[in-house]
Design a protein around this motif. Structure first.
Motif, PDB file in Angstrom:
ATOM      1  N   ALA A 105       0.891  -0.989   0.039  1.00 50.35           N
ATOM      2  CA  ALA A 105      -0.017  -0.003   0.108  1.00 50.35           C
ATOM      3  C   ALA A 105       0.939   1.294   0.009  1.00 50.35           C
ATOM      4  O   ALA A 105       0.638   2.457  -0.265  1.00 50.35           O
ATOM      5  CB  ALA A 105      -1.031  -0.071   1.246  1.00 50.35           C
ATOM      6  N   TRP A 106       2.193   1.123   0.450  1.00 55.30           N
ATOM      7  CA  TRP A 106       3.151   2.205   0.199  1.00 55.30           C
ATOM      8  C   TRP A 106       3.440   2.684  -1.245  1.00 55.30           C
ATOM      9  O   TRP A 106       4.160   3.716  -1.236  1.00 55.30           O
ATOM     10  CB  TRP A 106       4.451   1.995   1.355  1.00 55.30           C
ATOM     11  N   MET A 107       3.311   1.704  -1.952  1.00 56.81           N
ATOM     12  CA  MET A 107       3.588   2.004  -3.417  1.00 56.81           C
ATOM     13  C   MET A 107       2.906   3.493  -4.009  1.00 56.81           C
ATOM     14  O   MET A 107       2.048   3.914  -3.420  1.00 56.81           O
ATOM     15  CB  MET A 107       2.948   0.849  -4.366  1.00 56.81           C
ATOM     16  N   PRO A 108       3.512   4.329  -4.678  1.00 56.75           N
ATOM     17  CA  PRO A 108       4.851   3.856  -5.395  1.00 56.75           C
ATOM     18  C   PRO A 108       5.999   4.165  -4.641  1.00 56.75           C
ATOM     19  O   PRO A 108       7.310   4.335  -5.556  1.00 56.75           O
ATOM     20  CB  PRO A 108       4.605   4.791  -6.661  1.00 56.75           C
ATOM     21  N   ALA A 128      12.260  -2.716  -5.198  1.00 55.85           N
ATOM     22  CA  ALA A 128      13.194  -3.582  -6.202  1.00 55.85           C
ATOM     23  C   ALA A 128      13.577  -2.591  -7.362  1.00 55.85           C
ATOM     24  O   ALA A 128      14.722  -2.587  -7.801  1.00 55.85           O
ATOM     25  CB  ALA A 128      12.290  -4.491  -6.708  1.00 55.85           C
ATOM     26  N   VAL A 129      12.563  -1.749  -7.832  1.00 60.36           N
ATOM     27  CA  VAL A 129      12.956  -0.923  -8.838  1.00 60.36           C
ATOM     28  C   VAL A 129      14.051   0.380  -8.675  1.00 60.36           C
ATOM     29  O   VAL A 129      15.031   0.616  -9.212  1.00 60.36           O
ATOM     30  CB  VAL A 129      11.664  -0.392  -9.525  1.00 60.36           C
ATOM     31  N   VAL A 130      13.727   0.940  -7.366  1.00 64.92           N
ATOM     32  CA  VAL A 130      14.641   1.912  -7.036  1.00 64.92           C
ATOM     33  C   VAL A 130      15.836   1.701  -6.255  1.00 64.92           C
ATOM     34  O   VAL A 130      16.723   2.086  -6.539  1.00 64.92           O
ATOM     35  CB  VAL A 130      13.631   3.035  -6.226  1.00 64.92           C
ATOM     36  N   LEU A 131      15.543   0.754  -5.273  1.00 68.78           N
ATOM     37  CA  LEU A 131      16.899   0.373  -4.311  1.00 68.78           C
ATOM     38  C   LEU A 131      17.409  -0.969  -4.577  1.00 68.78           C
ATOM     39  O   LEU A 131      18.474  -1.391  -4.182  1.00 68.78           O
ATOM     40  CB  LEU A 131      16.199   0.000  -2.950  1.00 68.78           C
ATOM     41  N   GLY A 132      16.894  -1.611  -5.992  1.00 66.53           N
ATOM     42  CA  GLY A 132      17.585  -2.929  -6.577  1.00 66.53           C
ATOM     43  C   GLY A 132      17.401  -3.993  -5.696  1.00 66.53           C
ATOM     44  O   GLY A 132      18.306  -4.942  -5.721  1.00 66.53           O
ATOM     45  N   LYS A 254       9.010  11.560  -9.623  1.00 65.64           N
ATOM     46  CA  LYS A 254      10.128  10.629 -10.191  1.00 65.64           C
ATOM     47  C   LYS A 254       9.942   9.100  -9.930  1.00 65.64           C
ATOM     48  O   LYS A 254       9.889   8.118 -10.531  1.00 65.64           O
ATOM     49  CB  LYS A 254      11.515  11.046  -9.899  1.00 65.64           C
ATOM     50  N   LEU A 255       9.492   9.031  -8.438  1.00 63.83           N
ATOM     51  CA  LEU A 255       9.303   7.725  -7.803  1.00 63.83           C
ATOM     52  C   LEU A 255       7.844   7.109  -8.615  1.00 63.83           C
ATOM     53  O   LEU A 255       7.973   5.837  -8.756  1.00 63.83           O
ATOM     54  CB  LEU A 255       9.239   7.763  -6.326  1.00 63.83           C
ATOM     55  N   GLU A 256       6.849   8.021  -8.815  1.00 62.47           N
ATOM     56  CA  GLU A 256       5.716   7.402  -9.421  1.00 62.47           C
ATOM     57  C   GLU A 256       6.099   7.119 -10.875  1.00 62.47           C
ATOM     58  O   GLU A 256       5.663   6.028 -11.302  1.00 62.47           O
ATOM     59  CB  GLU A 256       4.705   8.576  -9.471  1.00 62.47           C
ATOM     60  N   TRP A 257       6.973   7.881 -11.674  1.00 58.45           N
ATOM     61  CA  TRP A 257       7.245   7.116 -12.935  1.00 58.45           C
ATOM     62  C   TRP A 257       8.040   5.929 -13.017  1.00 58.45           C
ATOM     63  O   TRP A 257       7.851   5.160 -13.726  1.00 58.45           O
ATOM     64  CB  TRP A 257       8.084   8.232 -13.666  1.00 58.45           C
ATOM     65  N   LEU A 258       8.792   5.749 -12.005  1.00 60.35           N
ATOM     66  CA  LEU A 258       9.795   4.657 -11.947  1.00 60.35           C
ATOM     67  C   LEU A 258       9.078   3.428 -11.362  1.00 60.35           C
ATOM     68  O   LEU A 258       9.124   2.244 -11.945  1.00 60.35           O
ATOM     69  CB  LEU A 258      10.817   4.787 -10.775  1.00 60.35           C
ATOM     70  N   ALA A 259       7.811   3.524 -10.870  1.00 58.16           N
ATOM     71  CA  ALA A 259       6.901   2.597 -10.639  1.00 58.16           C
ATOM     72  C   ALA A 259       5.748   2.207 -11.512  1.00 58.16           C
ATOM     73  O   ALA A 259       4.994   1.195 -11.639  1.00 58.16           O
ATOM     74  CB  ALA A 259       6.153   2.911  -9.299  1.00 58.16           C
ATOM     75  N   PRO A 261       4.752   1.289 -15.496  1.00 59.76           N
ATOM     76  CA  PRO A 261       5.117   0.228 -16.548  1.00 59.76           C
ATOM     77  C   PRO A 261       6.490   0.978 -17.590  1.00 59.76           C
ATOM     78  O   PRO A 261       7.102   0.064 -17.815  1.00 59.76           O
ATOM     79  CB  PRO A 261       3.761  -0.036 -17.396  1.00 59.76           C
ATOM     80  N   GLU A 262       6.235   2.087 -17.925  1.00 65.51           N
ATOM     81  CA  GLU A 262       7.282   2.741 -18.601  1.00 65.51           C
ATOM     82  C   GLU A 262       8.550   2.721 -18.016  1.00 65.51           C
ATOM     83  O   GLU A 262       9.550   2.323 -18.263  1.00 65.51           O
ATOM     84  CB  GLU A 262       6.856   4.026 -19.092  1.00 65.51           C
ATOM     85  N   GLY A 263       8.336   3.240 -16.584  1.00 60.56           N
ATOM     86  CA  GLY A 263       9.607   3.196 -15.793  1.00 60.56           C
ATOM     87  C   GLY A 263      10.059   1.948 -15.249  1.00 60.56           C
ATOM     88  O   GLY A 263      11.472   1.602 -15.406  1.00 60.56           O
ATOM     89  N   ARG A 264       9.379   0.757 -15.096  1.00 57.98           N
ATOM     90  CA  ARG A 264       9.756  -0.331 -14.879  1.00 57.98           C
ATOM     91  C   ARG A 264      10.589  -1.094 -16.075  1.00 57.98           C
ATOM     92  O   ARG A 264      11.579  -1.808 -15.959  1.00 57.98           O
ATOM     93  CB  ARG A 264       8.629  -1.541 -14.664  1.00 57.98           C
TER      94      ARG A 264
END
Length: 273
Positions: A105-108, A128-132, A254-259, A261-264
């Motif tokens: 629920a904390w996404m994005p 996973a996307v931001v922190l690896g 930026k975090l919203e974009w990374l989460a 589909p395009e950002g992933r």
């Protein structure tokens, strides 16, 4: 007295029968005998008199009265003693589904959960996307902090945060000095990181709270987040780490974009964390 009234003689291992009881539960003298203390002393304990109390005696009384972990800690506090290390009650061990819902629920925004030894046990997609964070990576956050080259190269305030991370781990481990789990993590990270060893020898200590992280992400540039460590009293063996975007560098967008589909699809080189 209320806890004594809950325990039946049969539950305490006493024979059935005997004189009729005017009140439910165990008598004071029965608790005293089962706990191995004097009857008068136990009566004084219930009355809250100024008597000398040891942890061993309180544990014996807690055992007889069938106190759970929370009640046992409360008994220590009532007696003016430092409470024992919190334990996880059996009814609370199966909380992972609820904690998974919490971090999802904390996404994005990134969120993960560590155990007492800083092993990562759960993380959301943003982590996973931001922190690896990924299954094949080193899952101990302390070891990874000092050994993952990509993380160190991307975190612009690594040196500042390193001192805090070590001080917070010392605070956690000092509460359980004989715990082999902490000793194993310390041995592992000390063997591979001179930076950790140097900071550990400074003997700084700090409670877990908030840490500012400045990440230079290869896709979106600077990300400035605040990592907040939270604990759930029912699961003292776990720590929830929520990353909140600060009002800098357009981090939230930026975090919203990374989460997205395009950002992933574009996150080919995640930042370890």
């Amino acid at each position: 007295m209320s806890r004594r009234a809950r325990v039946t003689p049969a539950e305490a291992g006493l024979p059935a029968g005997g004189p009729r009881r005017r009140t439910p539960g165990l008598r004071r003298e029965e608790v005293a005998v089962l706990a191995g203390v004097g009857v008068s002393w136990y009566q004084w304990l219930e009355q809250g008199r100024d008597i000398s109390v040891s942890p061993q005696v309180l544990d014996a009384v807690a055992r007889v009265l069938r106190l759970n972990g929370t009640e046992r800690r409360h008994l220590y506090l009532l007696a003016g003693l430092n409470p024992p290390v919190p334990e996880v009650a059996s009814v609370d061990r199966d909380m992972c589904d609820g904690l998974r819902r919490l971090i999802d629920a904390w996404m994005p925004y990134p969120a993960h959960i560590m155990d007492a030894y800083y092993n990562c046990v759960l993380y959301n997609d943003a982590a996973a996307v931001v922190l690896g964070m990924r299954p094949e990576a080193q899952q101990n956050c302390l070891v990874e902090f000092f050994t993952e080259p990509l993380f160190r190269s991307r975190v612009t305030n690594w040196e500042e945060n390193a001192r805090k991370v070590v001080a917070q781990f010392r605070a956690a481990s000092s509460a359980r000095p004989d715990d082999e789990g902490f000793q194993a993590v310390l041995a592992e990270v000390s063997a591979v990181s001179e930076d950790f060893t140097a900071l550990w020898e400074q003997r700084d200590i700090e409670d877990a709270g908030q840490i500012r992280k400045e990440l230079d992400h290869p896709l979106v540039g600077l990300l400035v987040v605040e990592a907040t460590a939270l604990k759930v009293p029912a699961r003292p063996d776990l720590m929830i780490v929520l990353h909140t975007p600060l009002d800098e560098a357009n981090t939230a967008a930026k975090l919203e974009w990374l989460a997205s589909p395009e950002g992933r699809r574009g996150a080919m080189y995640p930042v370890a964390g």
